[in-house]
Design a protein around this motif. Structure first.
Motif, PDB file in Angstrom:
ATOM      1  N   LEU A 130       5.072   7.739   8.198  1.00  0.00           N
ATOM      2  CA  LEU A 130       5.659   8.940   7.600  1.00  0.00           C
ATOM      3  C   LEU A 130       5.851   8.794   6.086  1.00  0.00           C
ATOM      4  O   LEU A 130       5.920   9.778   5.364  1.00  0.00           O
ATOM      5  CB  LEU A 130       7.026   9.249   8.242  1.00  0.00           C
ATOM      6  N   ALA A 131       5.936   7.534   5.627  1.00  0.00           N
ATOM      7  CA  ALA A 131       6.227   7.277   4.209  1.00  0.00           C
ATOM      8  C   ALA A 131       5.059   7.626   3.295  1.00  0.00           C
ATOM      9  O   ALA A 131       5.242   7.876   2.109  1.00  0.00           O
ATOM     10  CB  ALA A 131       6.628   5.817   4.019  1.00  0.00           C
ATOM     11  N   ALA A 132       3.838   7.618   3.861  1.00  0.00           N
ATOM     12  CA  ALA A 132       2.639   7.989   3.090  1.00  0.00           C
ATOM     13  C   ALA A 132       1.555   8.393   4.072  1.00  0.00           C
ATOM     14  O   ALA A 132       1.481   7.845   5.175  1.00  0.00           O
ATOM     15  CB  ALA A 132       2.172   6.817   2.238  1.00  0.00           C
ATOM     16  N   SER A 146       4.611   0.983  11.246  1.00  0.00           N
ATOM     17  CA  SER A 146       5.593   1.601  12.145  1.00  0.00           C
ATOM     18  C   SER A 146       5.573   3.117  11.950  1.00  0.00           C
ATOM     19  O   SER A 146       4.971   3.634  11.002  1.00  0.00           O
ATOM     20  CB  SER A 146       6.988   1.070  11.819  1.00  0.00           C
ATOM     21  N   ALA A 147       6.266   3.819  12.842  1.00  0.00           N
ATOM     22  CA  ALA A 147       6.347   5.282  12.737  1.00  0.00           C
ATOM     23  C   ALA A 147       6.925   5.680  11.383  1.00  0.00           C
ATOM     24  O   ALA A 147       6.455   6.624  10.733  1.00  0.00           O
ATOM     25  CB  ALA A 147       7.206   5.837  13.874  1.00  0.00           C
ATOM     26  N   GLY A 148       7.940   4.939  10.925  1.00  0.00           N
ATOM     27  CA  GLY A 148       8.556   5.216   9.626  1.00  0.00           C
ATOM     28  C   GLY A 148       7.582   4.995   8.482  1.00  0.00           C
ATOM     29  O   GLY A 148       7.548   5.775   7.523  1.00  0.00           O
ATOM     30  N   ALA A 150       0.835  -1.210   0.000  1.00  0.00           N
ATOM     31  CA  ALA A 150       0.000   0.000   0.000  1.00  0.00           C
ATOM     32  C   ALA A 150       0.869   1.258   0.000  1.00  0.00           C
ATOM     33  O   ALA A 150       0.583   2.223  -0.721  1.00  0.00           O
ATOM     34  CB  ALA A 150      -0.929   0.002   1.207  1.00  0.00           C
ATOM     35  N   ILE A 151       1.947   1.241   0.789  1.00  0.00           N
ATOM     36  CA  ILE A 151       2.846   2.403   0.842  1.00  0.00           C
ATOM     37  C   ILE A 151       3.543   2.600  -0.505  1.00  0.00           C
ATOM     38  O   ILE A 151       3.645   3.718  -1.011  1.00  0.00           O
ATOM     39  CB  ILE A 151       3.872   2.249   1.991  1.00  0.00           C
ATOM     40  N   GLU A 152       3.987   1.500  -1.106  1.00  0.00           N
ATOM     41  CA  GLU A 152       4.648   1.601  -2.422  1.00  0.00           C
ATOM     42  C   GLU A 152       3.675   2.174  -3.459  1.00  0.00           C
ATOM     43  O   GLU A 152       4.049   3.024  -4.272  1.00  0.00           O
ATOM     44  CB  GLU A 152       5.145   0.217  -2.862  1.00  0.00           C
ATOM     45  N   LEU A 153       2.425   1.718  -3.432  1.00  0.00           N
ATOM     46  CA  LEU A 153       1.419   2.225  -4.371  1.00  0.00           C
ATOM     47  C   LEU A 153       1.120   3.708  -4.100  1.00  0.00           C
ATOM     48  O   LEU A 153       0.997   4.509  -5.037  1.00  0.00           O
ATOM     49  CB  LEU A 153       0.131   1.403  -4.266  1.00  0.00           C
ATOM     50  N   ALA A 154       0.992   4.060  -2.818  1.00  0.00           N
ATOM     51  CA  ALA A 154       0.699   5.459  -2.457  1.00  0.00           C
ATOM     52  C   ALA A 154       1.817   6.382  -2.927  1.00  0.00           C
ATOM     53  O   ALA A 154       1.568   7.489  -3.418  1.00  0.00           O
ATOM     54  CB  ALA A 154       0.499   5.583  -0.954  1.00  0.00           C
ATOM     55  N   GLN A 155       3.072   5.916  -2.801  1.00  0.00           N
ATOM     56  CA  GLN A 155       4.203   6.733  -3.243  1.00  0.00           C
ATOM     57  C   GLN A 155       4.242   6.829  -4.773  1.00  0.00           C
ATOM     58  O   GLN A 155       4.476   7.901  -5.328  1.00  0.00           O
ATOM     59  CB  GLN A 155       5.511   6.146  -2.702  1.00  0.00           C
ATOM     60  N   HIS A 156       3.987   5.704  -5.439  1.00  0.00           N
ATOM     61  CA  HIS A 156       4.025   5.682  -6.903  1.00  0.00           C
ATOM     62  C   HIS A 156       2.960   6.592  -7.503  1.00  0.00           C
ATOM     63  O   HIS A 156       3.227   7.310  -8.477  1.00  0.00           O
ATOM     64  CB  HIS A 156       3.827   4.246  -7.409  1.00  0.00           C
TER      65      HIS A 156
END
Length: 307
Positions: free
Chosen positions: A59-61, A54-56, A23-29
């Motif tokens: 923050l990533a998305a 996690s906290a990281g 999900a984070i990879e898709l949100a960033q892409h």
């Protein structure tokens, strides 16, 4: 041709499979935001046992519906449907695509398809069933529900007392099975959905689940459960990873037995999640490591929609 120019990408799959990372990879892409549809991650008091990002990762998305509620508040599937749809409407003013991720099938269905309009039940019966749960345990509720509405019993999370009581309460109030009312009549939504399912070899998934439980224990799950003991009457805590350790604290098992039970119950939960998600033929399935293939699949569907 898609009915709308807005698309909700839905990432589903069993617990421990790697939905958050994808999900984070898709949100960033796609430069967008994530809506969590994990019914346990709503609760801010439950951190380690719910495997929150996690906290990281947070923050990533941008994430929504993580730590949004307290275990002392009632937060139903219907509440989530209303709040999530309002949020989606607001976020679509800024984004063409949004990501929804989670393993709670009922919550995802509520957003994508809508909930069935059900007759009201007798709240006195609910009180009686809650009393029965407290006095006789979950197994007594499970056995009674399995007898009167086996279809509903097989469909939902059998370790969730709220779900078990809901099915039984409905039958005892209305005199008909809840399963017969769940028609899954799809409500129109002002957006399109693309559903991505994650799966992998079952033995590897079970290894990941067992390892994750060990990591949770090392991260302080026991201490988290001890802190939450004063709140254990709340439904949110009647769930895998918490109820087994409450049993240990009550002296009903050794710690080793409790941890083994968490692993077993989590594996069973993962199996039920897969059964639930596989019934939707519109879901495209991928391995958790196939993020490039997932992105290609999504972009292909979006391009086709423009033709």
């Amino acid at each position: 041709m898609m009915a709308s120019d807005k698309t909700l990408i839905v990432v589903v799959g069993p617990t421990g499979i790697g939905k958050t990372a994808l999900a984070i990879e898709l949100a960033q892409h796609f430069s967008t935001e994530i809506i969590s549809a994990d019914s346990r991650q709503f609760f801010k008091e439950m951190e380690i046992g719910t495997a929150k990002p996690s906290a990281g990762e947070l923050l990533a998305a941008p994430h929504h519906f993580i730590n949004s509620n307290s275990i002392t508040q009632l937060f139903s599937t219907g509440d989530f449907e209303i709040q999530a749809l309002n949020l989606i409407d607001k976020l679509f003013k800024e984004h063409q695509l949004l990501i929804m991720v989670g393993g709670s099938g009922l919550y995802i269905d509520a957003v994508c398809n809508g909930l069935d309009d059900l007759p009201e039940t007798d709240l006195q019966i609910r009180e009686q069933l809650n009393k029965k749960l407290a006095e006789e345990g979950l197994q007594a509720i499970q056995e009674q529900l399995k007898t009167v509405d086996p279809e509903y019993y097989d469909k939902v999370d059998q370790s969730n007392p709220q779900r078990m009581i809901r099915g039984l309460e409905f039958f005892l109030s209305i005199g008909q099975k809840l399963s017969s009312y769940l028609t899954n009549t799809k409500k129109e939504r002002p957006f399109n959905t693309i559903k991505i399912g994650l799966n992998m070899d079952r033995d590897k998934l079970y290894e990941r689940i067992n390892h994750r439980v060990d990591c949770m224990m090392e991260a302080g799950l026991m201490q988290e459960v001890e802190r939450l003991q004063p709140f254990r009457q709340y439904n949110a805590l009647n769930t895998v990873g918490y109820s087994e350790l409450f049993d240990y604290l009550d002296g009903n098992s050794s710690l080793q037995e409790a941890v083994a039970k968490i692993k077993q119950n989590t594996r069973r939960f993962a199996k039920r999640q897969l059964t639930w998600f596989r019934r939707d033929n519109s879901t495209a399935w991928f391995e958790p490591t196939d993020s490039a293939a997932v992105i290609h699949h999504i972009e292909t569907l979006l391009i086709k929609a423009l033709d």
